[in-house]
Design an enzyme around this catalytic site. Structure first.
Site, PDB file in Angstrom:
ATOM      1  CE  LYS A 168      68.711  49.981 -32.419  1.00 24.70           C
ATOM      2  NZ  LYS A 168      69.725  48.820 -32.260  1.00 24.70           N
ATOM      3  CB  CYS A 182      69.856  43.979 -34.737  1.00 25.78           C
ATOM      4  SG  CYS A 182      69.260  43.140 -35.594  1.00 25.78           S
ATOM      5  CB  CYS A 239      64.730  49.481 -38.605  1.00 29.69           C
ATOM      6  SG  CYS A 239      65.329  48.229 -37.680  1.00 29.69           S
ATOM      7  CB  SER A 289      72.242  36.042 -32.131  1.00 27.56           C
ATOM      8  OG  SER A 289      73.494  36.861 -32.329  1.00 27.56           O
ATOM      9  CD  GLU A 324      72.826  44.865 -20.296  1.00 31.23           C
ATOM     10  OE1 GLU A 324      72.796  45.089 -19.174  1.00 31.23           O
ATOM     11  OE2 GLU A 324      72.069  44.488 -20.742  1.00 31.23           O
ATOM     12  CD  GLU A 339      72.482  37.831 -35.520  1.00 27.74           C
ATOM     13  OE1 GLU A 339      72.578  39.107 -35.644  1.00 27.74           O
ATOM     14  OE2 GLU A 339      71.258  37.395 -35.207  1.00 27.74           O
ATOM     15  CD  GLU A 351      75.440  33.682 -31.592  1.00 25.01           C
ATOM     16  OE1 GLU A 351      75.237  35.053 -31.911  1.00 25.01           O
ATOM     17  OE2 GLU A 351      74.676  33.460 -30.397  1.00 25.01           O
ATOM     18  CD  GLU A 399      70.495  48.267 -28.106  1.00 21.89           C
ATOM     19  OE1 GLU A 399      70.362  49.308 -29.058  1.00 21.89           O
ATOM     20  OE2 GLU A 399      70.985  47.147 -28.283  1.00 21.89           O
TER      21      GLU A 399
END
Lengths: 585, 159, 538
Positions: A358, A299, A504, A319, A366, A279, A282, A361
């Site tokens: 999560k 994230c 988190c 990102s 994908e 990241e 990037e 996710e």
């Protein structure tokens, strides 16, 4: 100016804006509550906090009744005690009497009140509301029968997250909290963050718990089960075993997971360090090559779903890095499989997360770049603790162990991913080194720390002023996104956004209850953990360096893109479906 | 015209815009849309939510709170039977039984032919002529059970 | 105004219309035309005359003769005899006790005193000219030209007018709080969400004399510094809405609403808001929630509306009857008003006796008359010559009183009248059955927000359902008493706080009747089905 009142005859000095409850708590006087939650605006609907105020015809709800000069309050007079008992009895009469088999047994606030008030019989023998359990969501299950209509979930979703997935429907006895127009949760806009679960006082809202499948995998000798633990878990799981908030139990937790029978216990922190490499690179690329700025962190999966629903036009700001969980998953079934010679089809990849999003996710279509489902099962901190209890593990008294290789080593920069501002700080530590070629003397970047909902800072990276912002909680994220749209963040470089309050460590999968105090204690534990590490910058992680040498090449390499980066899906709020056209990164 | 998802021909959007697309006007807006459409369908709630910049849940929460709003289609004629205390002590229950018997449905139901929807309401402010019922906007007071079939018959013929 | 030698007022109130009032009225108009009297006699549709139980009614002025129980067939005779020949049609003349509508011409035989109802049945409620011709809008002219806002507040305070919606908070004080509160966009809200069973006085005022409400609101707005007003009318009151709408439009046309009222520089306008079927919206903060487009769920108090009301701005919320009293107070002075009534209850109050009385209707009296006076001298006593058993004061949220209360005075110092409903029960009625109906009402109307009200109203209804069918036990009696106490003490708003009051007040009065139901499984009045007992026997 202080406001003087008496509570149970004791003089109390309150401040303007205090309610009876806040004044009493500060003075150390206990008043029971139920619909009240310190994170939320009071609603005054359960009436459990009723107290006697001299001169008032009725009792007053302490959670929302403002203090006044000369007020005389009684918190446990006979009338008050009788009324509270009656109120709780009324709730119990309309509540399933199945505490023994409820997932909130012994952690239920209604149950606790029943015990506190000494209720041993429910005198009302009438109808109880019946409803089906809604298990449509990958993250949040709803059992309306256990709902006591405290509105905490409604307030949480609307005020903290600005999503408003849940609402009161109908009226009177028929009132129910429902998603949308009484639909299943999966068919309305919900970002799966689980903040509603964290604030639900009963078992009405629970997480989708895959622990029996995880046990099956552990017990299946043909499967090789690897587990990763997110940064925030180590600062909170101790609470599930009666330890105070903010207890650091990293090594004990690793021992526990090994005792449970996981074949390899590795660390999401490793891929957090990797995230910084990808990241950060990037960001530098976007800055130097004129890419879309500000770059937004990626994230937090609840946040990702939020922007996909509400601001699809801003997706190019995100990102392209996968979250550390998904990077780990992709590497577990490629790099790790290769290194250990285990057939990836036999690998079961489990993650322990502070997060319920999560669970959504890991199920995104994908997230199969390894050729398999990269992460098979996501356990919340609560569920992992429950499995430990089932395994007879006494976490507080365990010896400590180290994480396993090769995805186990990490730096202090990775662990601070667990709280708001942490990703930003970790990125700046590494960006400084890459841009200036020198290392930071003091890696504690206080400017991005703190609990304010939106924080902005300009950090000098050598000659370059890096403009950064941090937001946590989606209502705050919404402010930032509006700011990006209206140009307020035009010259910003990097913005960290976390779905949940506190980051988190305040995630929807963390131990209940939650409060600002608890979250602050967990954050302190995270920073302490960082301070205690010898390596505190992601680019200094030797295992990450080795991964690049052996497998990926360099950051943003072809292989990195294949395994560690992703793209995003605009979602239609009306149909709640992903829109076909993808925004290319 | 209505939003594409709905497919009806009413000028729903026009009506919403007449109320400045302001959330505060949700209740008068629901009144007018219901007068126009007969009931507030899920599609209409979605259009309202979109135009008012609120969630469909909020619109639904309001529409289901008030008894004069309907989220399901209802009969051509609405029969409201008053259950106020005054009507009750003047024999309201017998009137309600007579209406239910005449229509063959229970309160909350609609006749199969869609002719009548039957409701019990708390009070219509007609205590001076108790017991009373309302058929659509028409009031019938000082009722006896014997009067009920004739009253309903008029509406049956008309529809 | 054209000059007519006679006016005929036809009761076209909601209840009258479907008894055929419109047909009768057009027959009347045709007949008058046929006789060539249409230039001399004006037929006026008026709101509910408050005469219930007497069929279709009309009043002929200037004599003030009331004809009752008439049909279209009677019309030619009335026109021929009374209007042409000047002879009253004796067989149709209403000779019952006087009611709200009876003007000075017909000598009141009771202690009725019409202040708010003065114009009801006298003027055409849809004509602003008639309201003005009867002294209407003089109070606003006086207030705007001769008084400061502080003067107006002082005058209302001095009148000792109290809220007529049931709670009885001093109106002047409420206005003073609002006037002194900081904040932009202050508002005046008229609470016309009359939903308590047994009450229909506000409907009558709106249908019969809407301008005085408007005038009262303008005065309130001037007093507190508000420029916008809202009338929250319950959705079921169609004619109230249409008459009030017309009145607002006419007042606007006449320069009495809008910018620069009567050249005073004061701006004020009124919007009508139609409720949508929720009794809870009569609770002032639930009403505000509803006005703001949300579910009618009551707010936390404090803050109270005078500090933070509509859109958080200081807001005066007054009942219809309260606001309608204001123009007279300004007009005739606080001293005059405070001279009416008792020490603690000043002025007049509209009562609406109904149930087992001979003439249900609305009657305006000075505070302090006895319950007996209203029930026997005005409402004609108990139907069928039966004996009085009990009266539910104000409706289901009021107290139940028995025979020994008949000679109590209706005022704050003796028997509090609530919003004015008097639901009268004769000796054949069952108290347990009555309470079951009240329980159904509250169960249906609880907003569901707070635990004591949502769960409590449900349990009360269940237990009363058991008792009226022969199930249930004596233990439930004690349980409900305790539950009622908790609901009164802890419910978030008035609905829950008062939902069990009637039950609690009925217990000491009719304990034997309850015990007969729960112990002996018998309904002494023979009203309750007690069918569960039969099932048990089988």
């Amino acid at each position: 100016m202080a406001i003087n009142l008496t509570i149970n005859g004791q003089a109390v000095a309150a401040e303007a804006g205090d309610t009876i409850l806040t004044a009493a708590r500060r003075a150390g006087v206990y008043i029971p509550t139920l619909c009240y939650h310190s994170d939320l605006m009071p609603d005054g609907v359960c009436r459990v906090c009723s107290v006697e105020v001299k001169g008032q015809r009725t009792l007053c709800a302490a959670c929302c009744y403002p203090v006044a000069e000369g007020m005389e309050v009684l918190t446990h007079s006979p009338r008050v005690r009788e009324s509270r008992r009656m109120i709780v009895e009324l709730m119990l009469a309309n509540h399933p009497q199945e505490c023994l088999t409820c997932s909130r047994n012994s952690k239920c606030e209604l149950q606790a009140l029943a015990r506190e008030f000494g209720i041993q019989e429910v005198h009302f023998k009438g109808e109880r509301k019946m409803a089906d359990v809604d298990t449509s969501s990958l993250s949040v299950f709803r059992n309306p029968e256990k709902c006591i209509l405290c509105n905490r979930c409604v307030r949480t979703c609307e005020d903290i997250q600005s999503v408003a997935a849940l609402h009161a429907s109908k009226r009177g006895w028929d009132t129910t909290i429902v998603p949308g127009m009484g639909d299943e949760l999966a068919s309305v806009v919900c970002v799966n963050c689980g903040q509603c679960i964290n604030r639900c006082p009963t078992g009405a809202l629970t997480a989708n718990d895959p622990s029996s499948k995880v046990w099956d995998a552990i017990h299946d000798s043909t499967k090789h089960v690897v587990v990763q633990t997110a940064p925030a878990v180590r600062a909170a799981i101790g609470e599930e075993f009666g330890m105070p908030a903010g207890s650091r139990v990293t090594g004990k937790m690793v021992t526990a997971l090994k005792m449970m029978g996981f074949d390899r216990v590795m660390d999401t922190d490793f891929t957090a360090d990797l995230t910084i490499m990808e990241e950060g690179s990037e960001l530098i690329q976007r800055v130097t090559e004129g890419g879309v700025l500000p770059q937004l962190t990626s994230c937090s999966p609840g946040w990702i779903k939020f922007i996909e629903y509400y601001y699809p036009e801003l997706l190019p700001h995100l990102s392209t890095c996968k979250s550390p969980q998904q990077m780990f998953g992709a590497l577990a079934k490629t790099y790790y499989a290769e290194k250990t010679g285990i057939d990836p089809k036999d690998i079961i990849s489990v993650s322990i997360m502070p997060c319920t999003a999560k669970k959504f996710e890991c199920d995104r279509p994908e997230m199969t770049d390894s050729g398999y489902k990269d992460v098979d099962y996501v356990l919340t901190t609560r569920e992992a603790a429950q499995m430990m209890r089932e395994a007879g593990i006494d976490l507080p008294n365990l010896p400590e162990s180290e994480y396993d290789d090769p995805l186990g080593m990490s730096t202090g920069a990775a662990v601070i991913f667990g709280n708001t501002g942490g990703v930003m700080e970790a990125a700046l530590r590494t960006a400084y080194a890459i841009i200036t070629g020198t290392e930071l003397d003091n890696v504690n970047i206080e400017a991005v720390r703190g609990m304010e909902g939106v924080r902005e800072a300009t950090v000098m990276v050598g000659e370059l002023p890096v403009k950064a912002a941090v937001a946590h909680g989606l209502a705050n994220a919404r402010q930032v996104l509006e700011g990006i749209k209206n140009g307020r963040f035009k010259d910003y470089h990097f913005i960290e956004i976390m779905c949940c309050p506190g980051g988190c460590i305040g995630g929807g999968g963390q131990p209940q209850p939650t409060s600002e105090e608890i979250r602050k204690a967990r954050i302190k534990a995270i920073y302490d953990e960082d301070e205690a590490m010898t390596l505190r910058k992601s680019h200094t992680n030797p295992a990450v360096q080795k991964l690049y040498e052996e497998f990926l090449g360099k950051p943003l390499s072809h292989k990195s893109h294949e395994l560690l980066h992703t793209d995003y899906t605009p979602r239609d709020r009306k149909t709640v479906k992903a829109v076909k056209v993808k925004v290319e990164s | 015209m209505c939003s594409e998802s709905c497919g009806c021909s009413s000028d729903i959007v026009g009506i919403i815009e007449k109320y400045d697309s302001d959330k505060r006007n949700l209740i008068p807006l629901l009144h007018e849309l219901q007068d126009e459409l007969g009931y507030i369908s899920p599609e209409v709630m979605e259009t309202i939510a979109e135009k008012l910049g609120t969630t469909v849940g909020q619109v639904h929460g309001v529409a289901t709170f008030y008894t004069l709003f309907y989220t399901k289609p209802r009969g051509k004629n609405i029969v409201r039977m008053c259950n106020s205390t005054a009507c009750h002590i003047e024999g309201g229950r017998k009137i309600r039984e007579a209406v239910s018997a005449a229509l063959g449905i229970a309160p909350g139901e609609t006749t199969q032919d869609g002719g009548f929807t039957l409701e019990v309401v708390s009070c219509m402010g007609l205590c001076g002529v108790a017991p009373a019922i309302m058929v659509n906007d028409d009031v019938y007071g000082n009722l006896t059970p014997e009067m009920v079939p004739n009253i309903l018959g008029k509406y049956r013929e008309a529809s | 105004m054209a000059f007519y030698r006679a006016h005929i007022l036809v009761d076209t109130g909601t209840p009258a219309v479907l008894k055929g009032a419109m047909g009768m009225k057009s027959a009347l108009v045709d007949e008058i035309k046929k006789r060539g009297l249409d230039k001399e006699i004006k037929v006026v549709e008026t709101g509910d005359l408050g005469l219930h139980g007497v069929g279709l009614a009309l009043i002929v002025y200037p004599e003030g003769v009331i004809y009752a129980n008439i049909t279209a067939q009677d019309v030619p005779e009335i026109v021929e005899e009374h209007l042409l020949k000047g002879r009253q049609v004796k067989r149709l003349v209403y000779t019952g006790p006087s009611s709200a509508v009876v003007d000075g011409a017909a000598k009141p035989r009771s202690r009725e005193m019409r202040v708010i109802l003065e114009h009801i049945g006298v003027i055409d409620p849809t004509s602003i000219d008639e309201y003005i011709a009867h002294g209407g809008y003089e109070a606003i002219a006086k207030a705007l030209t001769q008084m400061t806002p502080e003067d107006v507040v002082a005058e209302v305070k001095a009148s000792q007018l109290k809220g007529r919606g049931g709670a009885g908070f001093p109106t002047g004080l409420k206005w003073e709080f609002t006037a002194k509160a900081d904040g932009e966009n202050k508002a005046v809200v008229c609470n016309a969400d009359e939903g308590e069973p047994g009450n229909f006085k506000d409907r009558l005022i709106m249908e019969g004399d809407p301008h005085q409400i408007i005038e009262g609101m303008i005065i309130a707005g001037y007093a507190v510094g508000a420029h916008e007003g809202y009338i929250y009318i319950r959705g079921e009151y169609h004619q109230s809405v249409s008459h009030t709408e017309k009145a607002i439009a006419d007042a606007r046309e006449a320069g009495l609403l809008g910018k620069d009222i009567l050249g005073s520089g004061f701006d004020f306008d009124i919007t009508i808001f139609k409720g949508a079927g929720a009794y809870i919206c009569g609770e002032e903060t639930a009403l505000l929630e509803s006005l703001e487009g949300r579910r009618g769920e009551s707010r936390m108090k404090p803050p109270f509306p005078p500090t933070s009301g509509l859109m958080a701005a200081p807001t005066v919320i007054n009942n219809v009857e309260t606001l309608a009293s204001v123009p007279r107070i300004i007009d005739r002075g606080a001293d005059w008003y405070a001279g009416i009534g008792t020490e603690k209850s000043k002025g007049t109050k509209i009562f609406s006796p109904c149930g087992d009385v001979l003439y249900p209707g609305v009657y305006e009296v000075p505070f302090g008359v006895t319950l007996r006076d209203i029930i026997y001298n005005m409402a004609g006593g108990i139907k069928g010559g039966k004996r009085f058993k009990a009266c539910l004061m104000g409706g289901p949220s009021g107290v139940l009183v028995g025979e020994d209360a008949l000679d109590r005075r209706l005022c704050a110092e003796d028997l509090a009248p609530g919003a004015g409903a008097l639901i009268v029960l004769d000796e054949d009625k069952c108290i347990v059955d009555l309470m079951q109906n009240c329980a159904e009402f509250f169960h249906h109307e609880s907003c569901g927000q707070c635990v004591p009200c949502r769960e409590g109203t449900k349990r009360i209804l269940e237990v009363l359902n058991w008792w009226t069918t022969g199930a249930g036990s004596e233990d439930d009696l004690r349980l409900l008493e305790a539950l009622g106490e908790t609901m009164s003490l802890t419910s978030k708003c008035g609905l829950g706080q008062f939902a069990a009051v009637a039950f609690k007040s009925s217990l000491p009065l009719f304990r034997d009747e309850y015990l007969a139901h729960v112990k002996d499984k018998v309904c002494p009045a023979g009203v309750c089905a007690m069918d569960k007992v039969l099932e048990e026997v089988k």
